[in-house]
Scaffold this active site. Structure first.
Site, PDB file in Angstrom:
ATOM      1  N   GLU A   1       0.823  -1.214   0.000  1.00  0.00           N
ATOM      2  CA  GLU A   1       0.000   0.000   0.000  1.00  0.00           C
ATOM      3  C   GLU A   1       0.856   1.262   0.000  1.00  0.00           C
ATOM      4  OE1 GLU A   1      -2.598   2.309  -0.624  1.00  0.00           O
ATOM      5  OE2 GLU A   1      -3.757   0.633   0.173  1.00  0.00           O
TER       6      GLU A   1
ATOM      7  N   ASP B   1       9.886   8.478 -10.891  1.00  0.00           N
ATOM      8  CA  ASP B   1       9.205   8.066  -9.662  1.00  0.00           C
ATOM      9  C   ASP B   1       7.692   8.036  -9.873  1.00  0.00           C
ATOM     10  OD1 ASP B   1       9.268   7.916  -6.450  1.00  0.00           O
ATOM     11  OD2 ASP B   1       7.733   9.354  -7.044  1.00  0.00           O
TER      12      ASP B   1
ATOM     13  N   GLY C   1       2.313   7.582  -0.475  1.00  0.00           N
ATOM     14  CA  GLY C   1       2.616   7.671   0.949  1.00  0.00           C
ATOM     15  C   GLY C   1       1.482   7.304   1.874  1.00  0.00           C
TER      16      GLY C   1
ATOM     17  N   LYS D   1       4.739   4.770 -10.000  1.00  0.00           N
ATOM     18  CA  LYS D   1       3.466   4.767  -9.285  1.00  0.00           C
ATOM     19  C   LYS D   1       2.284   4.595 -10.242  1.00  0.00           C
ATOM     20  CE  LYS D   1       5.485   7.581  -5.638  1.00  0.00           C
ATOM     21  NZ  LYS D   1       5.650   8.931  -5.071  1.00  0.00           N
TER      22      LYS D   1
ATOM     23  N   VAL E   1       2.598   3.712  -3.180  1.00  0.00           N
ATOM     24  CA  VAL E   1       1.986   4.792  -3.966  1.00  0.00           C
ATOM     25  C   VAL E   1       1.357   5.821  -3.033  1.00  0.00           C
ATOM     26  CG1 VAL E   1       0.213   5.390  -5.669  1.00  0.00           C
ATOM     27  CG2 VAL E   1       1.493   3.250  -5.898  1.00  0.00           C
TER      28      VAL E   1
END
Length: 426
Positions: A128, A200, A133, A204, A131
């Site tokens: 979880e 980054d 935070g 995600k 992606v």
């Protein structure tokens, strides 16, 4: 009372937050799962730097101290990167240990193979925190949208670039100034390449696409553009048009295919994504039944990310109690078909330079006419530099094929130089 023993790999900002949250939320986890959690062993490079917790956990430099410990049922990987994280997770799964990770790079690249390995060994693999935070977006898509058809997932999923763009827009800082400040505040790494080039965010979007559409794709399957070449001029000009520039990841069902992209986008000030500032993240999920839903929160940081990690640990613990480990975190699977370029259409912001002489706008108009596109707004900046005028355009909707043709025709026109072409979200 039975205790679930946990092994951790890494004790950085997030790892420290996880350890703190397990200790602080002991009663709630016990109430929810009927089990106590206890971090038994932590793998660290330099045990001497973590003596403040040496009386609470066992510190080790040997992965075997965790892998070969039969008491440890959950391994939490927080070292990041591809290697040796992948090897450590493989070892853990082969030793029938459940794994929780926040490693987006690894899940986006080796995720399918690791998910298969976990399933074969009747273990959970949960991620979880990989992606956005502290935003529980993956579990929300899996559970809350299970009966709805998701048609689009888009959002701001990188806090570093969002902080930089916020300062460029609000403080009128240069890209270099904003990046330096982000590094000072800890929002950007010393080497910010993965963030500012869009890599980054692309990792995600790979994961979000898997959950929203069941597609297995890689970052090589779609276009990724960062903010490292973004000009302050375009940020200012976008503002004058009534937009803010954000680095947005888009994954959208178009016809029989899926369109995915990460790039700077002009977002209308009336759009909720335009209000997401600084290091915060937001993901907008669009379902056929529910319409648009927005999930907002801190995209990084020790405790927000640790909260998502602990949520996964709690889920694994529930499964241990019920003896249901080994189910896929995401069961939705569908063959990936890229959307046809001619079917993907958006308005565009186009920025160009050209000699400040008669006849240049006519050349531009002819190019637009040739590709079957048209202007919505067009402005020439007041100041010329070395005899060159800056011209900015907002087009009506153009498809990806028209944009490709436009770029080719401009490239063939030596007096016109294209400096930016960004999608527009109203």
């Amino acid at each position: 009372m039975k205790t679930i023993k946990v092994g951790m790999l890494g004790l950085g900002t997030v790892g420290t937050g996880v350890l703190q949250m397990i200790q602080n939320n002991e009663e709630k986890v016990l109430n929810v799962t009927g089990r106590q959690l206890s971090v038994k062993t932590v793998l660290v490079k330099h045990p001497e730097n973590h003596q403040d917790v040496a009386d609470q956990v066992r510190l080790t430099q040997e992965i075997d101290d965790i892998i070969n410990d039969d008491e440890i049922q959950i391994v939490v990987e927080l070292i990041g990167g591809l290697h040796p994280a992948e090897e450590y997770i493989r070892q853990a799964l082969l030793h029938h240990k459940n794994v929780v990770t926040a490693n987006k790079d690894l899940i986006a690249t080796a995720g399918p193979a690791l998910v298969k390995l976990a399933h074969e060994n009747h273990c959970d693999l949960m991620y979880e925190a990989s992606v956005a935070g502290g935003i529980p977006i993956l579990r929300t898509i899996t559970n809350s949208f299970s009966a709805d058809k998701i048609t689009e997932v888009k959002g701001i999923v990188n806090g570093t670039t969002n902080y930089i763009l916020t300062q460029m827009n609000q403080q009128h800082w240069s890209y270099e100034q904003a990046l330096h400040k982000a590094q000072e505040l800890g929002f950007a790494e010393a080497d910010p390449t993965n963030d500012v080039t869009g890599k980054d965010a692309a990792y995600k979007m790979v994961i979000l696409s898997q959950f929203a559409f069941g597609t297995q794709l890689t970052t090589e399957d779609f276009s990724v553009t960062g903010i490292d070449k973004l000009a302050g001029f375009d940020v200012e000009q976008a503002s004058q048009f009534g937009y803010v520039i954000k680095l947005v990841g888009i994954a959208k069902v178009v016809g029989d295919g899926v369109f995915v992209e990460v790039a700077p986008v002009l977002v209308s000030r009336d759009n909720p994504l335009a209000t997401i500032n600084n290091e915060f993240n937001a993901v907008m999920v669009t379902g056929e039944a529910v319409g648009d839903t927005l999930f907002y929160g801190p995209g990084a940081g020790g405790l927000p990310t640790a909260n998502s990690v602990l949520s996964d640990i709690t889920s694994v613990t529930k499964n241990l109690v019920l003896k249901t480990n080994g189910n896929l975190f995401n069961n939705y699977q569908r063959h990936y078909v890229p959307a046809e370029k001619a079917a993907v259409a958006y308005p565009y912001y186009i920025s160009l330079t050209m000699p400040d002489i008669a006849g240049q706008m006519l050349k531009l108009t002819k190019i637009m006419t040739a590709i079957g596109a048209s202007f919505s707004q067009i402005v020439q900046a007041k100041n010329t530099v070395n005899g060159l005028a800056r011209v900015v355009i907002i087009t009506h909707e153009m498809n990806e094929e028209q944009l490709r043709e436009f770029k080719e025709k401009v490239a063939d026109e030596p007096s016109i130089n294209l400096t930016a072409a960004y999608k527009v979200l109203e």
